[in-house]
Scaffold this active site. Structure first.
Site, PDB file in Angstrom:
ATOM      1  N   PHE A   1       0.866  -0.836   0.066  1.00 34.20           N
ATOM      2  CA  PHE A   1      -0.026   0.290  -0.049  1.00 34.20           C
ATOM      3  C   PHE A   1       0.890   1.559  -0.282  1.00 34.20           C
ATOM      4  O   PHE A   1       0.280   2.537   0.358  1.00 34.20           O
ATOM      5  CB  PHE A   1      -1.257  -0.116   1.282  1.00 34.20           C
ATOM      6  CG  PHE A   1      -0.107   0.722   2.568  1.00 34.20           C
ATOM      7  CD1 PHE A   1       0.093   1.779   2.882  1.00 34.20           C
ATOM      8  CD2 PHE A   1       0.324  -0.329   3.602  1.00 34.20           C
ATOM      9  CE1 PHE A   1       0.385   2.071   4.063  1.00 34.20           C
ATOM     10  CE2 PHE A   1       0.599  -0.061   4.681  1.00 34.20           C
ATOM     11  CZ  PHE A   1       1.170   0.875   4.922  1.00 34.20           C
TER      12      PHE A   1
ATOM     13  N   LYS B   1      -1.114  -7.191  -9.084  1.00 34.66           N
ATOM     14  CA  LYS B   1      -1.776  -7.085  -8.295  1.00 34.66           C
ATOM     15  C   LYS B   1      -1.335  -6.262  -7.606  1.00 34.66           C
ATOM     16  O   LYS B   1      -0.630  -6.487  -6.583  1.00 34.66           O
ATOM     17  CB  LYS B   1      -1.760  -8.596  -7.023  1.00 34.66           C
ATOM     18  CG  LYS B   1      -3.194  -9.104  -7.054  1.00 34.66           C
ATOM     19  CD  LYS B   1      -3.574  -7.975  -6.280  1.00 34.66           C
ATOM     20  CE  LYS B   1      -3.017  -7.825  -4.567  1.00 34.66           C
ATOM     21  NZ  LYS B   1      -3.360  -7.189  -3.659  1.00 34.66           N
TER      22      LYS B   1
ATOM     23  N   SER C   1       5.273  -7.138   3.799  1.00 34.69           N
ATOM     24  CA  SER C   1       4.675  -7.102   5.378  1.00 34.69           C
ATOM     25  C   SER C   1       6.516  -8.758   4.335  1.00 34.69           C
ATOM     26  O   SER C   1       6.240  -9.495   3.795  1.00 34.69           O
ATOM     27  CB  SER C   1       4.043  -7.562   5.487  1.00 34.69           C
ATOM     28  OG  SER C   1       3.030  -8.474   5.346  1.00 34.69           O
TER      29      SER C   1
ATOM     30  N   CYS D   1       9.652   0.968   3.644  1.00 37.74           N
ATOM     31  CA  CYS D   1      10.151  -0.038   4.611  1.00 37.74           C
ATOM     32  C   CYS D   1      11.813   0.502   4.871  1.00 37.74           C
ATOM     33  O   CYS D   1      13.151   0.370   5.032  1.00 37.74           O
ATOM     34  CB  CYS D   1      10.399  -1.002   3.471  1.00 37.74           C
ATOM     35  SG  CYS D   1      11.186   0.119   1.530  1.00 37.74           S
TER      36      CYS D   1
ATOM     37  N   GLU E   1       8.480  -4.319  13.512  1.00 34.53           N
ATOM     38  CA  GLU E   1       8.517  -3.583  12.694  1.00 34.53           C
ATOM     39  C   GLU E   1       6.864  -2.673  13.112  1.00 34.53           C
ATOM     40  O   GLU E   1       6.109  -3.044  13.250  1.00 34.53           O
ATOM     41  CB  GLU E   1       8.318  -3.735  11.241  1.00 34.53           C
ATOM     42  CG  GLU E   1       7.672  -2.835  10.676  1.00 34.53           C
ATOM     43  CD  GLU E   1       7.702  -3.167   9.336  1.00 34.53           C
ATOM     44  OE1 GLU E   1       7.319  -4.621   8.158  1.00 34.53           O
ATOM     45  OE2 GLU E   1       7.966  -2.420   7.731  1.00 34.53           O
TER      46      GLU E   1
HETATM   47  P1  NAD Z   1       0.990  -6.794   2.501  1.00 30.96           P
HETATM   48  O1  NAD Z   1       2.268  -7.811   2.971  1.00 30.96           O
HETATM   49  O2  NAD Z   1       0.034  -6.314   3.397  1.00 30.96           O
HETATM   50  O3  NAD Z   1       0.452  -6.535   1.613  1.00 30.96           O
HETATM   51  C1  NAD Z   1       1.140  -6.526  -0.094  1.00 30.96           C
HETATM   52  C2  NAD Z   1       0.354  -7.359  -0.630  1.00 30.96           C
HETATM   53  O4  NAD Z   1       0.457  -8.538  -0.532  1.00 30.96           O
HETATM   54  C3  NAD Z   1      -0.833  -6.867  -1.006  1.00 30.96           C
HETATM   55  O5  NAD Z   1      -0.584  -6.436  -2.387  1.00 30.96           O
HETATM   56  C4  NAD Z   1      -1.889  -7.305  -0.398  1.00 30.96           C
HETATM   57  O6  NAD Z   1      -2.448  -7.277  -1.320  1.00 30.96           O
HETATM   58  C5  NAD Z   1      -1.008  -9.203  -0.673  1.00 30.96           C
HETATM   59  N1  NAD Z   1      -1.303 -10.043   0.447  1.00 30.96           N
HETATM   60  C6  NAD Z   1      -1.487  -9.341   1.756  1.00 30.96           C
HETATM   61  N2  NAD Z   1      -2.145 -10.909   2.214  1.00 30.96           N
HETATM   62  C7  NAD Z   1      -1.878 -11.944   1.534  1.00 30.96           C
HETATM   63  C8  NAD Z   1      -1.365 -13.162   1.166  1.00 30.96           C
HETATM   64  N3  NAD Z   1      -1.719 -13.231   2.867  1.00 30.96           N
HETATM   65  N4  NAD Z   1      -1.443 -13.971   0.778  1.00 30.96           N
HETATM   66  C9  NAD Z   1      -1.159 -13.415  -0.627  1.00 30.96           C
HETATM   67  N5  NAD Z   1      -0.874 -11.978  -0.950  1.00 30.96           N
HETATM   68  C10 NAD Z   1      -1.507 -11.104   0.275  1.00 30.96           C
HETATM   69  O7  NAD Z   1       2.516  -5.398   2.811  1.00 30.96           O
HETATM   70  P2  NAD Z   1       1.548  -3.699   3.388  1.00 30.96           P
HETATM   71  O8  NAD Z   1       0.688  -3.873   4.801  1.00 30.96           O
HETATM   72  O9  NAD Z   1       0.546  -3.082   2.052  1.00 30.96           O
HETATM   73  O10 NAD Z   1       2.895  -2.753   3.419  1.00 30.96           O
HETATM   74  C11 NAD Z   1       3.928  -2.586   4.307  1.00 30.96           C
HETATM   75  C12 NAD Z   1       4.634  -3.900   4.661  1.00 30.96           C
HETATM   76  O11 NAD Z   1       5.571  -3.594   2.925  1.00 30.96           O
HETATM   77  C13 NAD Z   1       5.649  -2.990   5.691  1.00 30.96           C
HETATM   78  O12 NAD Z   1       6.299  -4.160   6.127  1.00 30.96           O
HETATM   79  C14 NAD Z   1       7.356  -3.137   4.324  1.00 30.96           C
HETATM   80  O13 NAD Z   1       8.179  -2.240   5.275  1.00 30.96           O
HETATM   81  C15 NAD Z   1       6.957  -3.513   3.822  1.00 30.96           C
HETATM   82  N6  NAD Z   1       7.730  -2.975   1.740  1.00 30.96           N
HETATM   83  C16 NAD Z   1       8.940  -3.634   1.669  1.00 30.96           C
HETATM   84  C17 NAD Z   1       9.656  -2.987   1.016  1.00 30.96           C
HETATM   85  C18 NAD Z   1      11.066  -3.870   0.087  1.00 30.96           C
HETATM   86  O14 NAD Z   1      11.462  -3.538  -0.218  1.00 30.96           O
HETATM   87  N7  NAD Z   1      11.646  -4.133   1.238  1.00 30.96           N
HETATM   88  C19 NAD Z   1       9.104  -2.043   0.550  1.00 30.96           C
HETATM   89  C20 NAD Z   1       7.932  -1.270   0.298  1.00 30.96           C
HETATM   90  C21 NAD Z   1       7.411  -1.374   1.794  1.00 30.96           C
END
Ligand code: NAD
Length: 491
Positions: free
Chosen positions: A155, A179, A232, A287, A382
């Protein structure tokens, strides 16, 4: 600039073979973190729609894969012009759905455009290579597309994170299935329409909404050859395991808990600005945000500067909102828990006021916690909000040993005037991206982006040179046209 929140509810469907198609598996609302108002309605595709979209992508990729790199690059040039033309409108939209400020919305797009510019340069820098390896015999590298590849994005960067991969993967000849986050899908409309206007043939970009069900259907399809993921750590691991169990290549970027080492000889102004901006930017929802401050020796004057700068942040102006009410409540409770674990609150974001007329938004001010105990939630978990946890350390050795115990490994920065101390942190910190007097050490193109440990599952990086081998295969071609009379052992 004040963010212009859409006045009307935006319909957000799935982009399949160049058209917007209503999802048949339900729909949900998109709520702006700014004011709690509904700004969008997104439809989720059925399993059958996902399968047919992937099939269409597969068909479209055949011609695209055969299209010369220079021709594919021309589409990307046009894409860049459209993004620049529409920059402000897109920045308002992505800020409205993600809670970013207008400037942050714009900066994310600019970073995405920088990746696009790297992709534009591939036609000149990635020429493979050919060598006469023995008399009359030559070997050649030729980069080939994988076919249909997929990317799942979080997001917090509705445009930048997808733009880390869209230009490179498409330029390399793949069909791209995206997605977007279920929380911030609206920006995908602008990106998909921009690519269509730029002349990208139908089917090469597919946008499918939803959550785990859509993601799993995409991963499980034999049509999809590689899976990229950013989000995440919990979900990164799930996606990585699912894709690799099917023999697919996967590169999954996870969460972070970035440490900053602050040394007494650091420039207080530079440290104050760099550290405060790092943990408050994007309201701490990135992140690369600073999360733990390892304060070595007497750095009280530096900490005063950090607090002073953080205190001056104005919600809704130079600091944005938290993505959901649930996440805001979690952060408020986490601050309370840190206090009960013995932390002293130097700046309390819970007391910050919402901007005028935005009481229904998810607002939390910058929070500085001092004397955070090792192993408590504020140190190790985190939180993903504008909170920094200060841990006092007697020397650099202790600071590095604390950093080394983190399960994550995205970024680590050091603020110092000593080259030797900076070099020690660069060498000894367990992180993929190191900053020296830089609070958010995101490498600029052509340097690639990627962490280590629980911040990344898979090999390589998600952008730059180190991403090319992920989004393509390299064929090795060995050629001989005539029989050779020397003692050449190649048959
Ligand atoms: P999230 O893991 O909740 O969601 C990420 C994506 O996965 C979304 O598209 C979501 O719809 C999908 N998703 C959610 N649950 C799922 C499941 N059970 N199976 C498959 N897909 C699923 O993450 P978020 O809350 O959208 O983003 C924040 C997180 O992203 C933080 O932990 C942040 O540190 C991380 N982040 C990491 C980087 C990096 O490059 N390391 C960059 C940006 C954000």
């Amino acid at each position: 600039m004040t963010v212009k929140i859409p006045a009307e509810v935006i319909s957000c469907d799935n982009f399949i073979r160049g058209e917007w198609v209503k999802g048949e598996a339900g729909s949900h609302d998109i709520i702006s973190p700014y004011n709690g108002k509904k700004i969008g309605r997104v439809t989720v595709p059925s399993a059958a729609q996902v399968q047919s979209a992937l099939k269409l992508a597969d068909e479209a990729q055949i011609e695209w894969g055969k299209t010369p790199l220079k021709e594919r690059t021309r589409v990307m040039f046009a894409f860049r012009d459209i993004l620049i033309r529409d920059l402000n409108e897109m920045a308002h939209l992505k800020a409205s759905e993600s809670g970013k400020t207008f400037d942050e919305g714009k900066a994310g797009l600019m970073k995405g455009i920088e990746v696009l510019e790297y992709a534009l340069s591939l036609q000149n820098i990635d020429m493979g290579g050919k060598l006469e390896v023995s008399r009359g015999v030559s070997c050649e590298y030729r980069r080939t597309a994988l076919g249909v590849i997929a990317n799942i994005t979080p997001f917090n960067f509705p445009a930048m994170v997808p733009m880390w991969t869209i230009p490179i993967a498409l330029t390399l000849g793949n069909a791209y299935v995206w997605k977007p986050s279920d929380k911030t899908p609206l920006t995908s409309i602008r990106i998909a329409n921009a690519l269509k206007e730029a002349g990208l043939p139908a089917g090469l970009l597919t946008v499918l909404h939803g959550n785990a069900e859509t993601v799993n259907a995409i991963i499980d399809s034999p049509i999809v050859k590689a899976v990229g993921f950013v989000g995440s750590t919990k979900v990164a691991k799930l996606v990585y395991q699912r894709a690799t169990a099917l023999g697919k290549r996967a590169l999954c970027m996870g969460g972070a808990k970035n440490h900053i080492v602050l040394l007494p000889d650091a420039n207080p102004e530079l440290a104050g600005i760099g550290i405060a901006d790092s943990f408050t930017g994007c309201a701490g929802q990135r992140c690369m945000a600073a999360s733990v401050l390892l304060a070595v020796g007497d750095v009280d004057k530096h900490i005063e500067k950090i607090v002073e700068r953080a205190k001056a942040m104005q919600l809704g102006n130079n600091m944005g909102a938290i993505i959901t009410k649930t996440q805001k409540d979690f952060l408020v409770e986490a601050i309370g828990r840190a206090e009960s674990h013995g932390a002293k609150i130097l700046l309390d974001g819970r007391l910050a006021k919402a901007p005028t007329g935005m009481d229904e938004g998810n607002w939390l001010g910058p929070t500085v916690l001092d004397g955070v105990k090792l192993g408590t939630e504020a140190h190790a978990v985190e939180l993903f909000g504008p909170i920094i946890s200060i841990i006092r350390c007697k020397d650099l050795t202790e600071a590095i040993s604390i950093q080394n115990t983190s399960e994550y490994g995205n970024a680590c920065s050091v603020f110092t005037n000593s080259g030797a101390m900076a070099e020690r942190v660069s060498k000894e910190a367990k992180a993929g991206m190191i900053g020296i007097n830089v609070g958010v050490p995101v490498p600029r193109e052509p340097f690639s982006f990627g962490g280590v440990a629980a911040s990344k599952f898979g090999h390589g990086d998600i952008t730059g040179e180190h991403s090319l081998d992920f989004w393509s295969d390299v064929k090795k071609i060995t050629v001989k046209w005539e029989k050779q009379n020397d003692n050449n052992w190649m048959s």
